[in-house]
Design a protein around this motif. Sequence first.
Motif, short mmCIF file in Angstrom:
data_model
loop_
_atom_site.label_atom_id
_atom_site.label_comp_id
_atom_site.label_asym_id
_atom_site.label_seq_id
_atom_site.Cartn_x
_atom_site.Cartn_y
_atom_site.Cartn_z
N VAL A 88 -4.31 -8.96 -2.16
CA VAL A 88 -5.06 -8.99 -3.41
C VAL A 88 -4.95 -7.64 -4.10
CG1 VAL A 88 -6.67 -10.82 -2.71
CG2 VAL A 88 -7.22 -8.44 -2.19
N LYS A 89 -4.93 -7.68 -5.42
CA LYS A 89 -4.74 -6.48 -6.23
C LYS A 89 -6.03 -6.13 -6.95
CE LYS A 89 -2.13 -5.12 -10.26
NZ LYS A 89 -1.21 -5.62 -11.25
N SER A 90 -6.35 -4.84 -6.95
CA SER A 90 -7.50 -4.36 -7.71
C SER A 90 -7.00 -3.42 -8.80
CB SER A 90 -8.49 -3.65 -6.78
OG SER A 90 -7.97 -2.40 -6.37
N VAL A 91 -7.88 -2.59 -9.30
CA VAL A 91 -7.54 -1.68 -10.38
C VAL A 91 -6.57 -0.59 -9.91
CG1 VAL A 91 -8.50 -0.04 -12.05
CG2 VAL A 91 -9.75 -2.11 -11.47
N THR A 92 -6.77 -0.06 -8.70
CA THR A 92 -5.97 1.06 -8.23
C THR A 92 -5.24 0.83 -6.91
OG1 THR A 92 -7.84 2.03 -7.05
CG2 THR A 92 -7.52 2.72 -9.34
N ALA A 93 -5.49 -0.31 -6.28
CA ALA A 93 -4.94 -0.50 -4.94
C ALA A 93 -4.67 -1.97 -4.64
CB ALA A 93 -5.90 0.07 -3.91
N ILE A 94 -4.01 -2.18 -3.53
CA ILE A 94 -3.75 -3.52 -3.01
C ILE A 94 -4.32 -3.58 -1.60
CG2 ILE A 94 -1.92 -5.08 -2.21
CD1 ILE A 94 -0.24 -3.97 -4.59
N ALA A 95 -5.02 -4.65 -1.30
CA ALA A 95 -5.55 -4.88 0.04
C ALA A 95 -4.81 -6.07 0.64
CB ALA A 95 -7.04 -5.15 -0.01
N VAL A 96 -4.36 -5.90 1.87
CA VAL A 96 -3.62 -6.95 2.57
C VAL A 96 -4.36 -7.28 3.85
CG1 VAL A 96 -1.44 -7.59 3.66
CG2 VAL A 96 -1.43 -6.12 1.63
N CYS A 97 -4.60 -8.57 4.06
CA CYS A 97 -5.26 -9.04 5.28
C CYS A 97 -4.28 -9.90 6.06
CB CYS A 97 -6.50 -9.87 4.93
SG CYS A 97 -7.33 -10.58 6.36
N VAL A 98 -4.21 -9.66 7.36
CA VAL A 98 -3.39 -10.46 8.25
C VAL A 98 -4.31 -11.15 9.23
CG1 VAL A 98 -1.60 -10.39 10.01
CG2 VAL A 98 -1.45 -8.87 8.05
N ASP A 99 -4.16 -12.45 9.35
CA ASP A 99 -4.93 -13.25 10.30
C ASP A 99 -3.97 -13.82 11.32
OD1 ASP A 99 -6.75 -14.91 11.59
OD2 ASP A 99 -6.38 -16.55 10.20
N VAL A 105 -9.07 -21.06 9.11
CA VAL A 105 -8.58 -21.86 7.99
C VAL A 105 -8.20 -20.88 6.88
CG1 VAL A 105 -9.21 -23.62 6.31
CG2 VAL A 105 -10.08 -23.76 8.65
N MET A 106 -7.05 -21.11 6.26
CA MET A 106 -6.59 -20.16 5.24
C MET A 106 -7.61 -19.96 4.14
SD MET A 106 -3.07 -19.86 3.18
CE MET A 106 -2.75 -18.40 2.24
N ASN A 107 -8.32 -21.02 3.74
CA ASN A 107 -9.31 -20.87 2.67
C ASN A 107 -10.37 -19.84 3.02
OD1 ASN A 107 -8.07 -22.70 1.02
ND2 ASN A 107 -9.36 -24.41 1.61
N ASN A 108 -10.75 -19.74 4.29
CA ASN A 108 -11.74 -18.74 4.70
C ASN A 108 -11.20 -17.33 4.50
OD1 ASN A 108 -13.33 -20.89 5.47
ND2 ASN A 108 -12.86 -20.69 7.64
N VAL A 109 -9.94 -17.13 4.88
CA VAL A 109 -9.31 -15.82 4.71
C VAL A 109 -9.18 -15.49 3.23
CG1 VAL A 109 -7.28 -14.41 5.25
CG2 VAL A 109 -8.05 -16.15 6.87
N VAL A 110 -8.72 -16.45 2.44
CA VAL A 110 -8.55 -16.25 1.00
C VAL A 110 -9.90 -15.93 0.35
CG1 VAL A 110 -7.98 -17.41 -1.17
CG2 VAL A 110 -6.46 -17.64 0.80
#
Length: 125
Positions: A88-99, A105-110
């Motif tokens: 996910v992208k914000s104003v100044t950074a990107i956050a990446v989550c690995v499950d 369930v992918m929807n929970n992570v999303v």
Amino acid sequence: MYQAAASVESEYRVCMFDFAGTVLATTNNKPAFPATTKAEREAIVKCFADNDLAQREGITLGGTKYLCLQATPSSVYGMRGKHYCVCVKSVTAIAVCVDNTDDHVMNNVVNRMESVAAYMVQNNI
């Protein structure tokens, strides 16, 4: 680099980096977030500007390639078997989550990562 205590279950591993691919923070879960190369982080940054690139090339984290399920200017979702990555992208950074568990369930992570992105955008992070 800042090692943040995870506010999510240990199965979720998160890394945040700026648009140049420099790591800003990671969760301190075990196992750790995959050791990504700067080139892999830069490729993720490009996926937000070129959604077709994300669809063609997928997402690579620590040498593991994920099939791109969806790419928009604000989020990129990937899958490999039963495992997910959510960027996910914000104003100044990107956050990446690995499950890497089989029971999420992918929807929970999303939903969790989209909430993180919304918070980051609201606070100009």
